[in-house]
Write an enzyme that holds these catalytic residues in place. Sequence first.
Site, short mmCIF file in Angstrom:
data_model
loop_
_atom_site.label_atom_id
_atom_site.label_comp_id
_atom_site.label_asym_id
_atom_site.label_seq_id
_atom_site.Cartn_x
_atom_site.Cartn_y
_atom_site.Cartn_z
N THR A 1 55.49 -14.92 -7.53
CA THR A 1 55.98 -15.66 -6.36
C THR A 1 55.21 -15.17 -5.14
O THR A 1 55.36 -14.02 -4.71
CB THR A 1 57.49 -15.42 -6.14
OG1 THR A 1 58.18 -15.77 -7.33
CG2 THR A 1 58.01 -16.23 -4.97
N LYS B 1 58.99 -23.06 -4.89
CA LYS B 1 59.63 -21.77 -5.21
C LYS B 1 60.29 -21.19 -3.95
O LYS B 1 61.35 -20.55 -4.01
CB LYS B 1 58.59 -20.82 -5.81
CG LYS B 1 59.09 -19.41 -6.07
CD LYS B 1 60.04 -19.28 -7.25
CE LYS B 1 60.58 -17.86 -7.31
NZ LYS B 1 61.22 -17.47 -8.51
N LYS C 1 60.48 -9.80 -0.04
CA LYS C 1 59.10 -10.29 0.08
C LYS C 1 59.09 -11.82 0.10
O LYS C 1 58.42 -12.44 0.92
CB LYS C 1 58.29 -9.73 -1.09
CG LYS C 1 56.89 -10.26 -1.30
CD LYS C 1 56.73 -11.24 -2.45
CE LYS C 1 57.26 -10.86 -3.79
NZ LYS C 1 57.13 -11.89 -4.82
P1 NAP Z 1 58.12 -5.92 -11.66
O1 NAP Z 1 58.96 -5.65 -12.83
O2 NAP Z 1 58.19 -5.02 -10.48
O3 NAP Z 1 56.60 -6.03 -12.18
C1 NAP Z 1 55.53 -6.19 -11.28
C2 NAP Z 1 54.24 -6.25 -12.06
O4 NAP Z 1 53.14 -6.42 -11.15
C3 NAP Z 1 53.98 -4.95 -12.83
O5 NAP Z 1 53.31 -5.29 -14.04
C4 NAP Z 1 53.04 -4.21 -11.87
O6 NAP Z 1 52.24 -3.23 -12.50
C5 NAP Z 1 52.19 -5.37 -11.38
N1 NAP Z 1 51.49 -5.05 -10.14
C6 NAP Z 1 52.03 -4.85 -8.92
N2 NAP Z 1 51.06 -4.59 -8.03
C7 NAP Z 1 49.89 -4.66 -8.69
C8 NAP Z 1 48.53 -4.49 -8.31
N3 NAP Z 1 48.17 -4.20 -7.06
N4 NAP Z 1 47.59 -4.61 -9.26
C9 NAP Z 1 47.93 -4.89 -10.54
N5 NAP Z 1 49.19 -5.06 -10.96
C10 NAP Z 1 50.17 -4.95 -10.05
O7 NAP Z 1 58.39 -7.38 -11.06
P2 NAP Z 1 58.86 -8.72 -11.80
O8 NAP Z 1 60.33 -8.84 -11.63
O9 NAP Z 1 58.23 -8.78 -13.13
O10 NAP Z 1 58.21 -9.80 -10.83
C11 NAP Z 1 56.85 -10.20 -10.95
C12 NAP Z 1 56.65 -11.46 -10.09
O11 NAP Z 1 57.54 -12.49 -10.57
C13 NAP Z 1 56.99 -11.24 -8.60
O12 NAP Z 1 56.12 -12.01 -7.81
C14 NAP Z 1 58.43 -11.75 -8.51
O13 NAP Z 1 58.75 -12.16 -7.20
C15 NAP Z 1 58.40 -12.91 -9.50
N6 NAP Z 1 59.69 -13.28 -10.10
C16 NAP Z 1 60.61 -12.34 -10.51
C17 NAP Z 1 61.81 -12.75 -11.09
C18 NAP Z 1 62.86 -11.78 -11.57
O14 NAP Z 1 64.02 -12.19 -11.79
N7 NAP Z 1 62.54 -10.51 -11.77
C19 NAP Z 1 62.07 -14.12 -11.26
C20 NAP Z 1 61.10 -15.03 -10.89
C21 NAP Z 1 59.91 -14.62 -10.31
P3 NAP Z 1 52.84 -1.75 -12.77
O15 NAP Z 1 53.58 -1.84 -14.06
O16 NAP Z 1 51.65 -0.88 -12.81
O17 NAP Z 1 53.75 -1.42 -11.61
#
Ligand code: NAP
Length: 289
Positions: A93, A168, A236
């Site tokens: 997102t 979104k 964010k």
């Molecule tokens: P998360 O569990 O915090 O995972 C974030 C991922 O991004 C991890 O694999 C992290 O790597 C990677 N990352 C962050 N910064 C990076 C960088 N500079 N370079 C390379 N990799 C990087 O978050 P999430 O919940 O999966 O969310 C991921 C995305 O989906 C976000 O944009 C979020 O807003 C969106 N989203 C989330 C949900 C939800 O319910 N959780 C629903 C819809 C959409 P590391 O493992 O090394 O930290």
Amino acid sequence: MKTGVIGLGAMGSGMALNLHKAGHLHGVWNRTRSKAAAIAGKTGAILYESPADLAPDCELILLCVSRDADVLEMVEQVAATAGSGSIVVDTSTVSSNTAVLAAEKLAKTGVAFLDCPVSGGVEGARKGTLAMMAGGDPAVLARAEGALMSIAANITLVGTTGSGQACKAVNQIMCAGVNQAVTEALAFGEAMGLDMHKVVDVVAKGAAGNWFLDHRGKTMLADDNDTGFKLNLHHKDLTICKAMMGGLDNVTLPLVDTTLRQYEQLMEQGYGDEDISALYRLKRPAPVD
Ligand code: NAP
């Protein structure tokens, strides 16, 4: 379709496993290597050393990272090596502007781009039932759709590049409202001394029923905010919504302003990595002495 997944956090890992079940997962990369190694171990997918290593071997490259800068960093690396005709799908997102920048960067080497943010939480990612909001060329989506259907139950092409992310943003504003409504209402019920498990069960079956109440109602009452959607990520998203409003003066976002302030309070108290239902911490009735 030979698919590589970059970003194996709460959402990306579920998507990778579903791509694997449908026979599409070819390789994985994650900044923290252990998460990618775990998925590679479970699926037999190739564990790549970098996004630039993964890209040339894949027809579809799926990104799921946190923020705008992270997406652009991944796109920079992928653009250097991806084959002409391959497709990058970003499920993170981020802002519509980031989607447009990513598409422009990749187009220079003949790589197509779709912004495809998703909704449905970690549960939806695990079950492959996400709602996907796509922006980009319909012909490119038609090529990727077979693989994407293994992670999403619904895919809607909203419009041109950036439209998926704008849609979104609509979703995220609504989620803020739902979070405000559910946490405030449950706090009221608790203050009334009601049996809150009965309340959640019956309210969920009526006109006020919703996904957030079903999936987070009882966990927030039990003070369990461990899993789900990190509060700092929703902060964010709402900041992105505010930025997308820049220059427009025909809409106000009072609910977003209130939620941002309350999330900031919680982040200062160290709750930024908890699920967004941690908002209940600010609303629950104080214990009576
Ligand atoms: P998360 O569990 O915090 O995972 C974030 C991922 O991004 C991890 O694999 C992290 O790597 C990677 N990352 C962050 N910064 C990076 C960088 N500079 N370079 C390379 N990799 C990087 O978050 P999430 O919940 O999966 O969310 C991921 C995305 O989906 C976000 O944009 C979020 O807003 C969106 N989203 C989330 C949900 C939800 O319910 N959780 C629903 C819809 C959409 P590391 O493992 O090394 O930290």
